[in-house]
Design a protein around this motif. Structure first.
Motif, PDB file in Angstrom:
ATOM      1  N   ASP A   1       5.772  44.561  36.822  1.00 19.77           N
ATOM      2  CA  ASP A   1       6.214  43.575  37.809  1.00 19.77           C
ATOM      3  C   ASP A   1       7.667  43.813  38.208  1.00 19.77           C
ATOM      4  O   ASP A   1       8.030  43.679  39.382  1.00 19.77           O
ATOM      5  N   LEU A   2       8.499  44.168  37.237  1.00 18.92           N
ATOM      6  CA  LEU A   2       9.892  44.485  37.554  1.00 18.92           C
ATOM      7  C   LEU A   2       9.960  45.745  38.407  1.00 18.92           C
ATOM      8  O   LEU A   2      10.760  45.815  39.355  1.00 18.92           O
ATOM      9  N   GLN A   3       9.142  46.733  38.090  1.00 20.64           N
ATOM     10  CA  GLN A   3       9.161  47.938  38.916  1.00 20.64           C
ATOM     11  C   GLN A   3       8.757  47.618  40.352  1.00 20.64           C
ATOM     12  O   GLN A   3       9.352  48.124  41.306  1.00 20.64           O
ATOM     13  N   ARG A   4       7.753  46.767  40.522  1.00 24.75           N
ATOM     14  CA  ARG A   4       7.326  46.373  41.862  1.00 24.75           C
ATOM     15  C   ARG A   4       8.472  45.690  42.606  1.00 24.75           C
ATOM     16  O   ARG A   4       8.698  45.940  43.800  1.00 24.75           O
ATOM     17  N   LYS A   5       9.202  44.843  41.904  1.00 24.86           N
ATOM     18  CA  LYS A   5      10.347  44.175  42.506  1.00 24.86           C
ATOM     19  C   LYS A   5      11.402  45.189  42.939  1.00 24.86           C
ATOM     20  O   LYS A   5      11.956  45.097  44.045  1.00 24.86           O
ATOM     21  N   ARG A   6      11.682  46.171  42.072  1.00 27.00           N
ATOM     22  CA  ARG A   6      12.687  47.184  42.403  1.00 27.00           C
ATOM     23  C   ARG A   6      12.242  48.029  43.598  1.00 27.00           C
ATOM     24  O   ARG A   6      13.048  48.366  44.466  1.00 27.00           O
TER      25      ARG A   6
ATOM     26  N   THR B   1      19.139  47.900  34.535  1.00 23.93           N
ATOM     27  CA  THR B   1      19.715  47.711  35.866  1.00 23.93           C
ATOM     28  C   THR B   1      21.003  48.497  36.041  1.00 23.93           C
ATOM     29  O   THR B   1      21.266  49.052  37.118  1.00 23.93           O
TER      30      THR B   1
ATOM     31  N   ASP C   1       7.024  47.007  32.030  1.00 23.26           N
ATOM     32  CA  ASP C   1       7.207  45.905  32.984  1.00 23.26           C
ATOM     33  C   ASP C   1       6.865  46.298  34.427  1.00 23.26           C
ATOM     34  O   ASP C   1       7.746  46.479  35.271  1.00 23.26           O
TER      35      ASP C   1
ATOM     36  N   GLU D   1      22.182  41.835  39.289  1.00 20.62           N
ATOM     37  CA  GLU D   1      21.438  41.910  40.541  1.00 20.62           C
ATOM     38  C   GLU D   1      22.377  42.089  41.726  1.00 20.62           C
ATOM     39  O   GLU D   1      22.051  42.791  42.687  1.00 20.62           O
TER      40      GLU D   1
ATOM     41  N   HIS E   1      13.455  52.023  35.456  1.00 22.83           N
ATOM     42  CA  HIS E   1      13.773  50.834  36.257  1.00 22.83           C
ATOM     43  C   HIS E   1      14.174  49.657  35.371  1.00 22.83           C
ATOM     44  O   HIS E   1      14.626  48.620  35.882  1.00 22.83           O
ATOM     45  N   LEU E   2      14.018  49.781  34.051  1.00 26.79           N
ATOM     46  CA  LEU E   2      14.250  48.644  33.154  1.00 26.79           C
ATOM     47  C   LEU E   2      15.728  48.322  32.977  1.00 26.79           C
ATOM     48  O   LEU E   2      16.093  47.160  32.803  1.00 26.79           O
TER      49      LEU E   2
END
Length: 300
Positions: free
Chosen positions: A55-60, A17, A53, A168, A14-15
């Protein structure tokens, strides 16, 4: 009822994009190993220390919603992963070691599907390699021409991707396309080609002609979004014995949209089991590793 193809990822896929955009477009859903909330160790601290990361995975995951299938990377899966990785590395006849992240993708690709989804009667999970180089290492592939016993084929396609200035925005558009019924139908047809070639015994010339047509339709569906486009190579690795390997490579005039490259494995068996799907692996690489141009418009 439909057949869906899911791509299994690793804890760090997920890191990037750009790679995630490609995977969202290539697969109906993504199988993602996620931080376990029930564990004997501080998983959040561990993931942060590893640079994954969370938090980034949660966002994705929040963005992907139904396009993501979560698999807790818990103590049970980690123990299976460790045992399997140690066994496979011990079986290697050379000094190369299997990449741990590739092993994660392969493990998840082999797990049975328990989800019951509306209008989906069959699921195939494919290890979603993000690099041709990584797959080359893990499958023990060498250029054709070596005096080796087993052959495989690397089939190359050039697929359109949204290329907006903001990463994004690219991901947002990719998710919109992946949810679009018309695009999903064209993507399904592209995957169906693989099954037709393997199971129905299409002649190489007919198989390539159909793939060119389906690839063009897939790319046109992305172009229909009327945005700036980029291009990414997508590879499919097949085992030998599919008609292509016995009759030599197809002529260069088959299509500029397709390149067929013959490879030979370094040993008698693949080091990583590919999963239940007929293709051994799906993976993509932004670099022109095989002399294929990646800049400019679509091939002619």
């Amino acid at each position: 009822m439909a057949i869906e193809r899911w791509g299994s990822l690793s804890v760090r896929d997920h890191l990037d994009t750009a790679d995630l955009v490609a995977n969202v477009l290539l697969y109906d859903r993504l199988v993602m190993p996620v931080m376990s909330s029930h564990d004997e160790r501080d998983e959040r601290a561990y993931w942060i220390a590893q640079g994954w990361d969370p938090d980034l995975q949660r966002k994705r995951l929040d963005q992907l919603e139904e396009l993501a299938i979560c698999r807790p990377w818990n103590a049970e899966r980690r123990a299976m992963f460790k045992t399997r990785l140690e066994l496979l590395n011990a079986e290697r006849e050379d000094a190369r070691h299997i990449d741990a992240f590739a092993m994660t993708r392969a493990m998840l690709a082999l797990e049975p599907i328990k989800e019951k989804l509306a209008d989906v009667d069959h699921v195939e999970v494919i290890a979603a390699y993000n690099s041709a180089a990584a797959a080359t290492q893990d499958f023990g592939i060498a250029p054709a021409g070596a005096n080796l016993s087993q052959q495989a084929l690397l089939l190359t396609r050039r697929l359109a991707l949204p290329a907006l200035d903001d990463a994004e925005d690219n991901l947002r558009l990719a998710m919109e396309l992946s949810r679009d019924k018309s695009f999903r139908a064209k993507r399904a047809a592209l995957f169906e080609w693989q099954e037709q070639m393997v199971e129905k015994g299409l002649a190489p010339e007919a198989a390539v002609g159909l793939l060119v047509k389906l690839t063009d339709q897939y790319n046109e569906a992305v172009e229909a979004a009327k945005v700036k486009l980029g291009w990414k190579l997508a590879f499919t690795l097949f085992k030998a014995g599919l008609g292509f390997a016995t009759g030599g490579l197809l002529g260069a005039g088959a299509s500029a949209a397709l390149s067929l490259v013959q490879f030979a494995t370094l040993d008698g068996k693949l080091a990583i089991e590919p999963g239940t799907a007929a293709p051994a692996a799906m993976f993509h690489d932004i670099e022109a590793k095989f002399g294929l141009p990646l800049t400019g418009g679509p091939p002619h």
